[in-house]
Design a protein around this motif. Structure first.
Motif, PDB file in Angstrom:
ATOM      1  N   THR A 195     -29.852  40.380 -13.263  1.00 21.01           N
ATOM      2  CA  THR A 195     -29.692  39.475 -13.838  1.00 21.01           C
ATOM      3  C   THR A 195     -29.827  40.192 -15.439  1.00 21.01           C
ATOM      4  O   THR A 195     -29.669  40.683 -16.157  1.00 21.01           O
ATOM      5  CB  THR A 195     -30.791  38.368 -14.179  1.00 21.01           C
ATOM      6  OG1 THR A 195     -31.684  38.414 -14.419  1.00 21.01           O
ATOM      7  CG2 THR A 195     -30.903  37.187 -12.651  1.00 21.01           C
ATOM      8  N   GLY A 196     -28.207  39.445 -15.636  1.00 19.53           N
ATOM      9  CA  GLY A 196     -27.261  39.215 -16.595  1.00 19.53           C
ATOM     10  C   GLY A 196     -27.727  38.130 -17.835  1.00 19.53           C
ATOM     11  O   GLY A 196     -28.956  37.953 -17.993  1.00 19.53           O
ATOM     12  N   GLY A 197     -25.981  37.578 -18.419  1.00 17.50           N
ATOM     13  CA  GLY A 197     -26.377  37.067 -18.892  1.00 17.50           C
ATOM     14  C   GLY A 197     -27.316  37.138 -20.315  1.00 17.50           C
ATOM     15  O   GLY A 197     -28.470  36.571 -20.666  1.00 17.50           O
ATOM     16  N   LEU A 198     -26.449  37.600 -21.148  1.00 16.63           N
ATOM     17  CA  LEU A 198     -27.440  38.861 -22.651  1.00 16.63           C
ATOM     18  C   LEU A 198     -27.750  36.621 -23.300  1.00 16.63           C
ATOM     19  O   LEU A 198     -28.198  37.080 -24.191  1.00 16.63           O
ATOM     20  CB  LEU A 198     -27.455  39.513 -23.075  1.00 16.63           C
ATOM     21  CG  LEU A 198     -27.896  40.035 -23.916  1.00 16.63           C
ATOM     22  CD1 LEU A 198     -29.162  40.701 -23.568  1.00 16.63           C
ATOM     23  CD2 LEU A 198     -26.826  40.958 -24.803  1.00 16.63           C
ATOM     24  N   ALA A 199     -26.115  36.530 -22.909  1.00 17.67           N
ATOM     25  CA  ALA A 199     -26.191  35.764 -24.702  1.00 17.67           C
ATOM     26  C   ALA A 199     -27.261  34.138 -24.172  1.00 17.67           C
ATOM     27  O   ALA A 199     -27.351  34.117 -25.316  1.00 17.67           O
ATOM     28  CB  ALA A 199     -24.574  35.338 -24.738  1.00 17.67           C
ATOM     29  N   PHE A 200     -27.039  34.031 -22.560  1.00 16.24           N
ATOM     30  CA  PHE A 200     -28.838  32.917 -22.190  1.00 16.24           C
ATOM     31  C   PHE A 200     -29.426  32.856 -22.946  1.00 16.24           C
ATOM     32  O   PHE A 200     -30.342  32.833 -23.648  1.00 16.24           O
ATOM     33  CB  PHE A 200     -28.727  32.120 -21.281  1.00 16.24           C
ATOM     34  CG  PHE A 200     -29.163  31.933 -20.402  1.00 16.24           C
ATOM     35  CD1 PHE A 200     -28.948  29.872 -20.349  1.00 16.24           C
ATOM     36  CD2 PHE A 200     -30.047  32.324 -19.753  1.00 16.24           C
ATOM     37  CE1 PHE A 200     -29.825  29.634 -20.356  1.00 16.24           C
ATOM     38  CE2 PHE A 200     -31.265  31.540 -19.226  1.00 16.24           C
ATOM     39  CZ  PHE A 200     -31.056  30.231 -19.299  1.00 16.24           C
ATOM     40  N   VAL A 233     -33.366  32.235 -29.158  1.00 14.48           N
ATOM     41  CA  VAL A 233     -33.549  31.603 -30.534  1.00 14.48           C
ATOM     42  C   VAL A 233     -34.255  30.763 -31.108  1.00 14.48           C
ATOM     43  O   VAL A 233     -35.142  30.412 -31.790  1.00 14.48           O
ATOM     44  CB  VAL A 233     -32.629  31.388 -31.448  1.00 14.48           C
ATOM     45  CG1 VAL A 233     -32.220  30.506 -32.478  1.00 14.48           C
ATOM     46  CG2 VAL A 233     -31.426  32.468 -31.273  1.00 14.48           C
ATOM     47  N   VAL A 234     -34.505  29.608 -29.271  1.00 12.36           N
ATOM     48  CA  VAL A 234     -35.254  28.215 -29.124  1.00 12.36           C
ATOM     49  C   VAL A 234     -37.009  28.863 -29.468  1.00 12.36           C
ATOM     50  O   VAL A 234     -37.470  27.916 -29.933  1.00 12.36           O
ATOM     51  CB  VAL A 234     -34.845  27.867 -27.978  1.00 12.36           C
ATOM     52  CG1 VAL A 234     -35.692  26.884 -27.818  1.00 12.36           C
ATOM     53  CG2 VAL A 234     -33.169  26.720 -27.869  1.00 12.36           C
ATOM     54  N   ALA A 244     -39.739  27.754 -31.921  1.00 14.37           N
ATOM     55  CA  ALA A 244     -41.347  26.496 -31.855  1.00 14.37           C
ATOM     56  C   ALA A 244     -42.158  27.387 -32.295  1.00 14.37           C
ATOM     57  O   ALA A 244     -43.170  27.407 -32.830  1.00 14.37           O
ATOM     58  CB  ALA A 244     -40.812  26.515 -30.487  1.00 14.37           C
ATOM     59  N   GLY A 245     -41.821  29.462 -32.387  1.00 12.50           N
ATOM     60  CA  GLY A 245     -42.602  29.920 -32.852  1.00 12.50           C
ATOM     61  C   GLY A 245     -43.571  29.783 -33.809  1.00 12.50           C
ATOM     62  O   GLY A 245     -44.673  29.863 -34.096  1.00 12.50           O
ATOM     63  N   ALA A 246     -41.700  29.434 -34.845  1.00  9.26           N
ATOM     64  CA  ALA A 246     -41.976  29.663 -35.896  1.00  9.26           C
ATOM     65  C   ALA A 246     -42.583  28.149 -36.369  1.00  9.26           C
ATOM     66  O   ALA A 246     -43.570  27.788 -37.717  1.00  9.26           O
ATOM     67  CB  ALA A 246     -40.534  29.815 -36.715  1.00  9.26           C
ATOM     68  N   PHE A 247     -42.280  27.024 -36.299  1.00  8.01           N
ATOM     69  CA  PHE A 247     -43.597  25.997 -36.392  1.00  8.01           C
ATOM     70  C   PHE A 247     -44.580  25.701 -36.183  1.00  8.01           C
ATOM     71  O   PHE A 247     -45.557  25.562 -37.227  1.00  8.01           O
ATOM     72  CB  PHE A 247     -42.857  24.556 -35.630  1.00  8.01           C
ATOM     73  CG  PHE A 247     -41.295  24.319 -35.817  1.00  8.01           C
ATOM     74  CD1 PHE A 247     -41.969  23.386 -37.327  1.00  8.01           C
ATOM     75  CD2 PHE A 247     -39.892  24.108 -35.303  1.00  8.01           C
ATOM     76  CE1 PHE A 247     -40.374  22.981 -37.262  1.00  8.01           C
ATOM     77  CE2 PHE A 247     -38.789  23.311 -36.075  1.00  8.01           C
ATOM     78  CZ  PHE A 247     -39.322  22.629 -37.331  1.00  8.01           C
TER      79      PHE A 247
END
Lengths: 344, 126
Positions: A87-92, A98-99, A103-106
């Motif tokens: 599957t492509g969709g690298l931007a997704f 990032v999301v 969450a991990g940083a929190f």
């Protein structure tokens, strides 16, 4: 550099676990992903055993590495989809990345507030847990603290967890099960053609014929000796279920269903939960609270603490029956597309 | 930084949870999503076992000697049993929910002949 409180071996295993998780998710061969995930579970149970959680490690070895791998493999076998589409969709993917990083940083930002690993005076270890360690033998005559907390002090918890397994089994049954007679008249059966029939293999059949009695004996020991050693209804039930799943795989599904018909299987899944609930109810009739096994001392041999010990054994048997037969029922549903005739 | 090394377990817990969450959101394959869910779950179990662990503690099973004179029980000799039993039941429930997920995935495959989310959506639009 501060002294590591955990073993260096643990650090190695913790890193390996992350590596296995990444590998299981990144390889495109789904069958391979299932097997790597099994290896991941084994690494996990080594870590838990190292931290003193032997019962949890035992359960994970039987459930996570054993039965759940079989479930994934039988799903893949039935559908025949062993490769993942590229599957492509690298931007997704970057957006999700990032999301997840946020969450991990929190979560990581809470890390400095945690007590040091393994500190005996941390709130978790110092408040309620010492009661169980100090009083379990006087109260319930059970040296394995995990067993007594599981089935006695927190009996409600386990009763409802067993019910969840029962409900999941019913859910899978109602999702997957199809009426064979209806299927034959309406449309031709859509089953992936078996590419390899394991019931042909003499070696597999003979080897499993040798193994099954020993597995079942061991499972019974695990249930009966759960008071004194790691083990109990959950682990023993899963091993008993696995022994019959092994028979179903090495011979064929019909062989298993000749001994345990569909009706018997589903009745026994319910019977385990019923036994657990009935023991609880018996305590009420004896004048105690629900699941207060001490009041069974007029029926069961021994004093009050021994009655609690025997009560634990009874509910562990109930848990074992439910877990065993729900594992088998889930496997048959997944492996035969809900048709209960043939499959992996 | 020192906390990061002494609490290395918790760092791994967060990483595993991130991996699991990423798989559940970003992976298009339903089977991979199920595996991601299981990884997220084992991350949480590792967290519970980590907070219940004690340095130089034994497994929470009393020995014969200790049982015979109950004053000899030293609490800090045994790992915390409470967090362990909470996770023990969670594992078995986890495999049951994994089974439900796989059953749903298999039923979807029968309808659309694919585990891939994009293909399933395309099929539905037709």
């Amino acid at each position: 550099m501060p002294e590591l409180p955990i073993w260096q071996f643990d650090v190695l295993l913790l890193i390996l676990v992350v590596v296995f998780a990444v590998v299981a998710l990144s390889i495109r061969n789904l069958m391979g992903a299932a097997v790597v995930f099994g290896a991941y579970s084994f690494m996990m149970c080594l870590i838990w055993a190292g931290m003193g959680a032997v019962d949890v490690a035992f359960t994970e070895a039987a459930v996570g590495a054993g039965v759940s791998t079989v479930f994934v493999v039988s799903t893949l076998y039935n559908t025949g989809a062993t490769m993942q589409r590229r599957t492509g969709g690298l931007a997704f993917k970057l957006f999700i990345g990032v999301v997840v990083t946020v969450a991990g940083a929190f979560l990581l930002s809470a890390l400095p507030d945690f007590p040091k690993w393994g500190a005996p005076d941390s709130p978790v270890n110092a408040t309620v847990a010492p009661y169980y360690i100090l009083n379990t033998f006087e109260d319930a005559h059970v040296p394995n603290i995990v067993t007594s907390v599981l089935a006695d002090y927190r009996g409600f918890d386990t009763l409802l967890e067993t019910t969840v397994v029962f409900i999941a089994c019913i859910a899978i049954y109602s999702i997957m099960r199809v009426d064979n007679a209806k299927l034959e008249t309406d449309e031709p059966a859509i089953v992936a053609a078996p590419r390899y029939d394991p019931s042909d293999s003499l070696i597999v059949r003979q080897a499993s014929r040798f193994m099954v009695p020993f597995m079942q004996l061991f499972a019974l020991y695990v249930i009966a000796h759960g008071h004194y050693s790691p083990g109990g209804g959950f682990q023993g039930g899963v091993i008993l279920g696995a022994s019959l799943i092994l028979l179903a795989i090495s011979f064929d599904l019909k062989f298993l269903l000749r001994q345990w018909s569909e009706k018997t299987l589903m009745l026994l899944v319910a019977a385990g939960v019923f036994l657990y609930a009935a023991v609880g109810l018996a305590c009420v009739f004896m004048g105690g609270n629900y699941l207060d096994y001490g009041f069974l001392d007029s029926v069961l041999p021994g004093e009050r603490d021994m009655a609690r010990s025997h009560g634990i054994l009874l509910v562990e048997i109930g848990v074992g029956i439910t877990v065993m037969f729900s594992m088998i029922a889930i496997h048959i549903n997944l492996a035969s597309n809900g048709r209960f005739d043939r499959g992996l | 930084m020192e906390k990061l090394i002494t609490n290395f377990n918790y760092v791994i817990v967060v990483i595993l949870m991130m991996i699991g969450l990423w798989a559940m959101l970003a992976q298009k394959n339903l089977i991979k999503k199920c595996i991601g869910m299981a990884i997220f779950q084992t991350g949480i179990i590792l967290f519970f076992i980590s907070i219940g662990a004690k340095n130089k503690a034994k497994v929470p099973i009393l020995s014969k000697f200790v049982v015979e004179n109950s004053s000899a029980i030293i609490v800090n000799d045994y790992a915390n049993p409470l967090t362990q039993i909470l996770m023990l039941t969670a594992i078995v429930v986890g495999v049951a929910t994994l089974g439900v997920g796989l059953a749903l995935a298999q039923k979807i495959y029968q309808q659309h002949s694919s585990f891939d989310e994009d293909e399933i959506l395309e099929n539905q639009r037709k």
